[in-house]
Design a protein around this motif. Sequence first.
Motif, mmCIF file in Angstrom:
data_model
loop_
_atom_site.group_PDB
_atom_site.id
_atom_site.type_symbol
_atom_site.label_atom_id
_atom_site.label_comp_id
_atom_site.label_asym_id
_atom_site.label_seq_id
_atom_site.Cartn_x
_atom_site.Cartn_y
_atom_site.Cartn_z
ATOM 1 N N ASP A 1 89.532 -6.589 -65.662
ATOM 2 C CA ASP A 1 90.343 -7.038 -64.524
ATOM 3 C C ASP A 1 90.036 -8.481 -64.144
ATOM 4 O O ASP A 1 90.381 -8.939 -63.051
ATOM 5 C CB ASP A 1 90.136 -6.126 -63.314
ATOM 6 N N SER B 1 99.272 -6.463 -63.708
ATOM 7 C CA SER B 1 99.356 -5.197 -62.965
ATOM 8 C C SER B 1 97.995 -4.545 -62.797
ATOM 9 O O SER B 1 97.777 -3.790 -61.848
ATOM 10 C CB SER B 1 100.308 -4.234 -63.687
ATOM 11 N N PRO C 1 96.007 -7.597 -55.677
ATOM 12 C CA PRO C 1 97.065 -8.540 -56.079
ATOM 13 C C PRO C 1 97.608 -9.378 -54.938
ATOM 14 O O PRO C 1 97.987 -10.544 -55.146
ATOM 15 C CB PRO C 1 98.145 -7.613 -56.665
ATOM 16 N N ASP D 1 102.665 -15.019 -63.346
ATOM 17 C CA ASP D 1 102.519 -13.632 -63.791
ATOM 18 C C ASP D 1 101.253 -13.069 -63.153
ATOM 19 O O ASP D 1 100.153 -13.566 -63.423
ATOM 20 C CB ASP D 1 102.390 -13.555 -65.311
#
Length: 404
Positions: free
Chosen positions: A371, A32, A37, A29
């Motif tokens: 984050d 988002s 990423p 996973d």
Amino acid sequence: MLILGLVLLSSFSVGVFVWAVLQHFLTADVPSALQHPTKFRFLHCIFLYVLTLAEIFEKLGICSMLRFLQLLEGSVRIKKDARLMVTDLYFGTIPVRLFQPKAASSGPRRGILFFPGGSGFVGSLDSYHNLCSFLVLETDSVLLSVGYRKLPDHHYPSIFQDCLNASIHFLKSLKTFGVDPARVVICGDSIGGGYVACVTQALVGRSDLPQIRAQVLIYAVTQLINFQLPSYWQNRNVPFLSQEFMMMCMFKYMVIDVHWWDAILNGAFIPPEVWKKYRKWLSPDNIPRRFRKAGYQPLFPGPFNEAAYLENKHLLDVANAPLLRDDETIAQLPAAFLVSCEHDILRDDTLLYMKRLEDQGVPVTWYHVEDGFHGSLMFFDKKLFFFPCSLKIINSVISYIKSI
């Protein structure tokens, strides 16, 4: 023949990498909200590639999985800095590395005891060398990094014993190292951060030693009991510390038979009277509501399994679970700086420990990285593989230590 061998080796390597890529996209996973990423995905593919190679070599009898990973870690490049004097020492049988600024100082410097992370099998003095150098230069401190014993040769409670003994030795030698006894900080990340809490607790009441000024815990392990907390549920497949990988490392270090996997995961090894006693500290009810996503309804603990308890009751030892220390000890702890990451399976360990400290009046400074992910601190100087959250963490730690 040589060419054929090279072709086969290349085909094998490519095949393993393709498998790692498929495994990543099927199981991982990627949050988002995470910055960069694509970079994150690439690094995790490399991580899985290395783990897969290690597993294959172990099954072939070439090299144990942990030995192979440690061998790769040994290739890390150390950055030497002319502004520092770095000395490798032994405190008894414990290897330690002392970092001292060469610049003159008007008086004794702040001292930092550092316990590396690494899941109990990596996290060497070399792999943390650059981070420790940076901390020393930015805070103008004397730092001692502890190279505690690890898997596969050493198991529970070797890490706690080595960190505690090295800390006592350092605290008794502060004058020799030019350290101000009123400004000693213990710092660590991941499993190292967990043992920062354990060692700081163990030193409470030691009148023969200088008192610790502050403890710095960076996404630390503070309990090995409730694996159904919201962060364990939400981030169970987030790299680089998935639920499966964390459990594997824990089972190896704590010498737990894999037969008890489900019993440990579901809390069936916890006696009802023990859960009744500690629920107030380990319950997800202590996690702020904003961290509990919709749909989170764990069934914990599971039906009690006495055999699982008898074989694994060492998980309830306070040397592994600083959250379980008595109120009297907790109330005497020094100020704490706690770092948590949103996309980390251990996020709630930090939140629970923060509440535990605050309830007993211990001053706590909390820094949450929205984050951030587990292990992100180690990318702070990796240039191509740098993440903004890495710099946020290291800068917050530096700022706090400089305030001591």
